[in-house]
Enzyme design. Structure first.
Site, mmCIF file in Angstrom:
data_model
loop_
_atom_site.group_PDB
_atom_site.id
_atom_site.type_symbol
_atom_site.label_atom_id
_atom_site.label_comp_id
_atom_site.label_asym_id
_atom_site.label_seq_id
_atom_site.Cartn_x
_atom_site.Cartn_y
_atom_site.Cartn_z
ATOM 1 C CG ASN A 1 -1.716 1.217 1.427
ATOM 2 O OD1 ASN A 1 -1.802 2.055 0.525
ATOM 3 N ND2 ASN A 1 -2.329 1.352 2.601
ATOM 4 C CE LYS B 1 -0.173 3.230 4.792
ATOM 5 N NZ LYS B 1 -0.154 3.349 6.243
ATOM 6 C CG HIS C 1 -5.873 1.743 5.155
ATOM 7 N ND1 HIS C 1 -5.432 2.743 5.996
ATOM 8 C CD2 HIS C 1 -4.849 0.871 5.039
ATOM 9 C CE1 HIS C 1 -4.191 2.474 6.357
ATOM 10 N NE2 HIS C 1 -3.821 1.342 5.796
ATOM 11 C CD GLU D 1 -3.031 5.435 6.779
ATOM 12 O OE1 GLU D 1 -2.984 5.509 5.544
ATOM 13 O OE2 GLU D 1 -2.143 4.877 7.467
ATOM 14 C CD GLU E 1 -3.606 -2.711 7.336
ATOM 15 O OE1 GLU E 1 -2.422 -2.818 6.993
ATOM 16 O OE2 GLU E 1 -4.338 -1.790 6.960
ATOM 17 N N GLY F 1 2.346 2.133 10.822
ATOM 18 C CA GLY F 1 3.292 3.240 10.697
ATOM 19 C C GLY F 1 4.038 3.583 11.967
ATOM 20 C CB SER G 1 5.065 -1.916 12.064
ATOM 21 O OG SER G 1 4.701 -0.568 12.322
#
Ligand code: PGA
Length: 251
Positions: A10, A12, A95, A97, A167, A173, A212
């Site tokens: 991904n 992003k 996702h 985010e 996730e 991250g 991560s």
């Protein structure tokens, strides 16, 4: 085990056009046609087509990071799953985010999964709890709620097109991945939820871990019985680290 693995990168909102093209080209040889490990990359919207042209003969799937719930209409700035169907093999839905920065509700994510299933790409539904939810002992409850809403309208004949990515938000991250035991425990929970909802075919779905994932921890994560690959963010932006993660899946 019949389900193969998927290692998905991904990207992003990263990489300019030149960098995206260079990275796609640097992935030559990463995916082997004979391997049960599928490789996919998820570039920003404007790079999907040029990247797809580069990886078309590299056995690398291409996906989008998001889509709108409608097919077309007055939704300035949005892109539909039907449009992406022409150029994508996969589309991410929900996702973290999208959920936490852009305020997507569980129901909106479910509508996106339905919109993707109404066209040809395969949805990857992302689920995962916040740190305070985990600390409060509510991680499974949150993931079950996201699965309930995210897969609410999935018909039995579409089940085999689904992939789930677990996730945990606190691992994305941060450089702090879930422990292999915790990743396994939640992926096993997701699998039992899928079997309960969809029967035996639900148990055959791929469940990815994301958060991560790196060349250092990939092999241990992939060694877990219910972890069928990874959704990789930061480590997918460098050919070397992404290649190492794919190699760990093949080992
Ligand atoms: P990360 O991101 O690998 O950088 O933690 C994972 C993701 O957001 O899918």
């Amino acid at each position: 085990m019949s389900r193969g693995m998927l290692v998905a990168g991904n990207w992003k909102m990263n990489l300019d056009r030149r960098e995206a093209i260079a990275l796609a080209g640097a992935l030559a040889g990463v995916a082997k046609p004979s391997s049960p490990v599928e490789v996919g990359i998820f570039p920003p919207f404007p790079w999907i087509v040029p990247v797809r042209d580069i990886v078309a003969n590299l056995h690398i799937a291409v996906g989008a990071q998001n889509c709108h719930t409608d097919v077309s209409g007055a939704f300035t700035g949005e892109v539909s799953a039907a449009m992406l169907a022409d150029v994508c093999d996969y589309i991410l839905a929900g996702h973290s985010e999208r959920r936490h920065i852009f305020g997507e509700s569980d129901e909106t994510v479910g509508a996106k999964v339905a919109a993707i299933l109404a066209t040809s790409p395969r949805p990857i539904l992302c689920v995962g709890e916040l740190l305070n939810e985990r600390n409060a002992g509510r991680a499974e409850e949150v993931v079950a709620r996201q699965l309930d809403a995210g897969l609410a309208s999935v018909a039995q004949e579409d089940v085999e097109r689904l992939t789930i990515a677990y996730e945990p938000v606190w691992a994305i991250g941060t450089g702090v991945a879930a422990t292999p035991d915790d990743a396994q425990a939640m992926c096993a929970f997701v699998r039992s939820w899928l079997i309960e909802r969809f029967g035996i075919s639900g148990g055959d779905l791929r469940i990815l871990y994301g958060g991560s994932v790196s060349p250092d921890n990939a092999a241990t994560l992939f060694g877990q019985a219910d972890v069928d690959g990874a959704l990789v963010g930061g480590a997918s932006l460098k050919a070397d680290s992404f290649r190492a993660i794919v190699a760990a899946a093949n080992a």
